[in-house]
Design an enzyme around this catalytic site. Structure first.
Site, PDB file in Angstrom:
ATOM      1  N   PRO A  77       0.826  -1.208   0.000  1.00  0.00           N
ATOM      2  CA  PRO A  77       0.000   0.000   0.000  1.00  0.00           C
ATOM      3  C   PRO A  77       0.860   1.259   0.000  1.00  0.00           C
ATOM      4  O   PRO A  77       1.741   1.419   0.848  1.00  0.00           O
ATOM      5  CB  PRO A  77      -0.798  -0.119   1.304  1.00  0.00           C
ATOM      6  CG  PRO A  77       0.055  -0.974   2.196  1.00  0.00           C
ATOM      7  CD  PRO A  77       0.767  -1.924   1.290  1.00  0.00           C
ATOM      8  N   ALA A  90       0.461   5.673  -0.902  1.00  0.00           N
ATOM      9  CA  ALA A  90      -0.581   6.694  -0.944  1.00  0.00           C
ATOM     10  C   ALA A  90      -0.618   7.456  -2.264  1.00  0.00           C
ATOM     11  O   ALA A  90       0.385   7.601  -2.951  1.00  0.00           O
ATOM     12  CB  ALA A  90      -0.364   7.683   0.204  1.00  0.00           C
ATOM     13  N   SER A  99      -4.206   1.440  -0.634  1.00  0.00           N
ATOM     14  CA  SER A  99      -3.973   2.317   0.504  1.00  0.00           C
ATOM     15  C   SER A  99      -5.253   3.003   0.960  1.00  0.00           C
ATOM     16  O   SER A  99      -6.087   3.418   0.144  1.00  0.00           O
ATOM     17  CB  SER A  99      -2.930   3.378   0.137  1.00  0.00           C
ATOM     18  OG  SER A  99      -2.832   4.368   1.141  1.00  0.00           O
ATOM     19  N   TYR A 107      -5.860   2.717   8.175  1.00  0.00           N
ATOM     20  CA  TYR A 107      -5.453   3.502   9.334  1.00  0.00           C
ATOM     21  C   TYR A 107      -6.688   3.672  10.213  1.00  0.00           C
ATOM     22  O   TYR A 107      -7.811   3.749   9.699  1.00  0.00           O
ATOM     23  CB  TYR A 107      -4.962   4.895   8.932  1.00  0.00           C
ATOM     24  CG  TYR A 107      -3.645   4.936   8.221  1.00  0.00           C
ATOM     25  CD1 TYR A 107      -2.466   4.581   8.867  1.00  0.00           C
ATOM     26  CD2 TYR A 107      -3.561   5.375   6.901  1.00  0.00           C
ATOM     27  CE1 TYR A 107      -1.244   4.633   8.218  1.00  0.00           C
ATOM     28  CE2 TYR A 107      -2.341   5.434   6.239  1.00  0.00           C
ATOM     29  CZ  TYR A 107      -1.196   5.068   6.903  1.00  0.00           C
ATOM     30  OH  TYR A 107       0.010   5.118   6.261  1.00  0.00           O
ATOM     31  N   THR A 133      -2.356  -0.972   9.472  1.00  0.00           N
ATOM     32  CA  THR A 133      -1.056  -0.350   9.726  1.00  0.00           C
ATOM     33  C   THR A 133      -0.994   0.055  11.192  1.00  0.00           C
ATOM     34  O   THR A 133      -1.783   0.883  11.649  1.00  0.00           O
ATOM     35  CB  THR A 133      -0.841   0.860   8.809  1.00  0.00           C
ATOM     36  OG1 THR A 133      -0.745   0.389   7.451  1.00  0.00           O
ATOM     37  CG2 THR A 133       0.439   1.593   9.166  1.00  0.00           C
ATOM     38  N   ARG A 171       9.180  13.723   8.383  1.00  0.00           N
ATOM     39  CA  ARG A 171       9.706  13.602   7.027  1.00  0.00           C
ATOM     40  C   ARG A 171      10.131  14.999   6.572  1.00  0.00           C
ATOM     41  O   ARG A 171       9.311  15.821   6.169  1.00  0.00           O
ATOM     42  CB  ARG A 171       8.643  13.002   6.118  1.00  0.00           C
ATOM     43  CG  ARG A 171       8.151  11.651   6.650  1.00  0.00           C
ATOM     44  CD  ARG A 171       6.894  11.166   5.980  1.00  0.00           C
ATOM     45  NE  ARG A 171       6.341  10.011   6.686  1.00  0.00           N
ATOM     46  CZ  ARG A 171       5.197   9.415   6.352  1.00  0.00           C
ATOM     47  NH1 ARG A 171       4.496   9.864   5.319  1.00  0.00           N
ATOM     48  NH2 ARG A 171       4.757   8.387   7.045  1.00  0.00           N
ATOM     49  N   LYS A 190       0.420  -4.875  10.006  1.00  0.00           N
ATOM     50  CA  LYS A 190       1.603  -4.364   9.305  1.00  0.00           C
ATOM     51  C   LYS A 190       2.352  -3.398  10.220  1.00  0.00           C
ATOM     52  O   LYS A 190       1.763  -2.500  10.797  1.00  0.00           O
ATOM     53  CB  LYS A 190       1.168  -3.650   8.028  1.00  0.00           C
ATOM     54  CG  LYS A 190       2.282  -3.018   7.213  1.00  0.00           C
ATOM     55  CD  LYS A 190       1.699  -2.420   5.934  1.00  0.00           C
ATOM     56  CE  LYS A 190       2.753  -1.731   5.092  1.00  0.00           C
ATOM     57  NZ  LYS A 190       3.166  -0.441   5.691  1.00  0.00           N
ATOM     58  N   SER A 236       7.545  -4.707   8.688  1.00  0.00           N
ATOM     59  CA  SER A 236       7.614  -3.439   7.973  1.00  0.00           C
ATOM     60  C   SER A 236       8.041  -2.329   8.916  1.00  0.00           C
ATOM     61  O   SER A 236       7.658  -2.314  10.089  1.00  0.00           O
ATOM     62  CB  SER A 236       6.227  -3.104   7.391  1.00  0.00           C
ATOM     63  OG  SER A 236       6.200  -1.807   6.825  1.00  0.00           O
ATOM     64  N   HIS A 248       7.452   0.790   7.647  1.00  0.00           N
ATOM     65  CA  HIS A 248       6.715   1.841   6.943  1.00  0.00           C
ATOM     66  C   HIS A 248       7.603   2.498   5.872  1.00  0.00           C
ATOM     67  O   HIS A 248       7.548   3.706   5.663  1.00  0.00           O
ATOM     68  CB  HIS A 248       6.219   2.903   7.937  1.00  0.00           C
ATOM     69  CG  HIS A 248       4.947   3.580   7.511  1.00  0.00           C
ATOM     70  ND1 HIS A 248       3.756   3.412   8.180  1.00  0.00           N
ATOM     71  CD2 HIS A 248       4.669   4.437   6.499  1.00  0.00           C
ATOM     72  CE1 HIS A 248       2.816   4.135   7.608  1.00  0.00           C
ATOM     73  NE2 HIS A 248       3.336   4.757   6.581  1.00  0.00           N
ATOM     74  N   ARG A 270       9.709   5.513   6.910  1.00  0.00           N
ATOM     75  CA  ARG A 270       9.094   6.836   6.915  1.00  0.00           C
ATOM     76  C   ARG A 270       8.542   7.231   8.284  1.00  0.00           C
ATOM     77  O   ARG A 270       8.004   8.327   8.450  1.00  0.00           O
ATOM     78  CB  ARG A 270       7.960   6.870   5.884  1.00  0.00           C
ATOM     79  CG  ARG A 270       8.451   6.721   4.465  1.00  0.00           C
ATOM     80  CD  ARG A 270       7.353   6.276   3.515  1.00  0.00           C
ATOM     81  NE  ARG A 270       6.354   7.302   3.264  1.00  0.00           N
ATOM     82  CZ  ARG A 270       6.492   8.308   2.395  1.00  0.00           C
ATOM     83  NH1 ARG A 270       7.626   8.439   1.705  1.00  0.00           N
ATOM     84  NH2 ARG A 270       5.522   9.175   2.184  1.00  0.00           N
TER      85      ARG A 270
END
Length: 364
Positions: A79, A81, A108, A131, A157, A166, A229, A251, A253, A256
């Site tokens: 997934p 975005a 996503s 989410y 997630t 970020r 995840k 994972s 992510h 990120r």
């Protein structure tokens, strides 16, 4: 191959040329110092392959089974975005490419196209990534829409109580378009005159209270299997089993969220051993070669998911680019299996790789 593209890194170069700086850095960037972003790729390179010779590899079988669904190779689409930032057709192009490659795409939560639009675009097995917002009714709405539209699993997630820092997005003052899945439910507009609008929006909406006991709530609103995840430790893998997860995705992510977390490939074996093959363990993060896929399978993953390479292919050449990315990985995996003496995915074993830990133990 057309246009002289011979490996995944060249798609990234084309994507960088095709995309506005803000959008390229949104896709390519990681958290803070981007230490984990680099490590996700580098740690694959530290694993050595140990081939077997004089094995009949005149026929190579790549197909595998995930939650009862057969796919052509153990390579799925992760997934990611807002695909319309990469290409005007967005997730519809990605979904068609996944169907053509006979693999599973995970759509996503933050897609540019709705769950219904993607479901109607082609006939294929797909999962939906979730989410959980402070407004739990939004999760209920989306999960039930995904189930009604024929999605086969929910991918929760679990590593995002808040958004990671970020810095490229902060410098670029990243703007968040209205998310298609949230139309009529809530706006993605935020009032902020500094930094990343995505970060401001996420920190207003994400539910930081989400915890293990909420898996029971999630299971109560859907009949679909739930994969978790964001697992990076043995302890969390055991907890995922205790709450009834149907699968685990190792994972970070895409590096990120929290910088200086381990590269996913470096903790995969620990998670696999904790789970004991009771449910499928998948991996994302850093997969750029067919040899990477082989290494993940040797360390116990049932399949890998790829994210950025798919986006780069989409940005460079739309649906055709995504298909080429997936086919490239598949072809590289097939060659790796042949040269390593593995006629089928089931023949790939722990004895086909040597890790840093193996080398250390051999010196003790």
């Amino acid at each position: 191959m057309a246009d002289g593209i011979v490996n995944m890194n060249e798609f990234q170069v084309l994507a960088r040329q095709a995309l506005p700086k803000m959008y390229y850095e949104f896709y390519a960037g990681g958290a803070e110092d981007e230490h984990t972003l680099k490590k996700n790729v580098q740690e694959f390179q530290r694993i050595i392959l140990l081939p077997r010779v004089l094995v009949d590899v005149s026929s190579i079988a790549l197909s595998t089974n995930i939650l009862g669904y057969t796919i052509s190779a153990p390579i799925m689409i992760a997934p990611t975005a807002m695909h319309k930032l990469a290409h005007p057709e967005g997730e519809l192009a990605t979904a068609r490419a996944a169907a053509a490659c006979n693999t599973i795409m995970t759509l996503s939560f933050s897609a540019s196209c709705s769950v219904e639009e993607v479901a109607a675009s082609c006939d294929a097995v797909r999962f939906f990534q979730l989410y959980v917002y402070r407004r739990r009714d939004i999760a209920v709405n989306l999960v039930q829409r995904a189930e009604k539209s024929g999605y086969k699993a929910i991918v929760l997630t679990a590593d995002t109580p808040r958004l990671g820092r970020r810095e490229a997005d902060i410098k670029n003052k990243l703007i968040v378009p209205q998310l298609k899945n949230l139309e009529g439910l809530m706006s993605t507009e935020v009032v902020s005159d500094k930094g990343s609008k995505l970060e401001a929006y996420a920190n207003e909406t994400m539910d930081p209270s989400l915890c293990w006991r909420d898996i029971a709530w999630l299971k109560s609103i859907t009949n679909l299997p739930i994969l978790i995840k964001g697992i990076l430790t043995r302890e969390d893998a055991i907890k995922a089993m205790e709450v009834g997860a149907a699968g685990i995705i190792v994972s970070n992510h895409g590096a990120r969220q929290l910088d200086y977390t381990p590269a996913t490939i470096s903790v995969l074996e620990e998670v696999v051993q904790a789970v004991g093959r009771r449910v499928p363990v998948l991996l994302d993060g850093g997969v750029r070669r067919g040899t990477d896929v082989f290494k993940a399978l040797a360390l116990g993953a049932q399949a890998v998911l790829v994210g950025r390479p798919v986006i780069y292919g989409l940005a460079a050449k739309g649906e055709e680019g995504v298909r080429k990315v997936m086919q490239m990985l598949k072809d590289e995996l097939e060659l790796t299996m042949a040269l390593a003496g593995c006629p089928s995915v089931k023949d790939i074993s722990r004895s086909h790789v040597r890790t840093d830990r193996d080398r250390l133990q051999s010196m003790l």
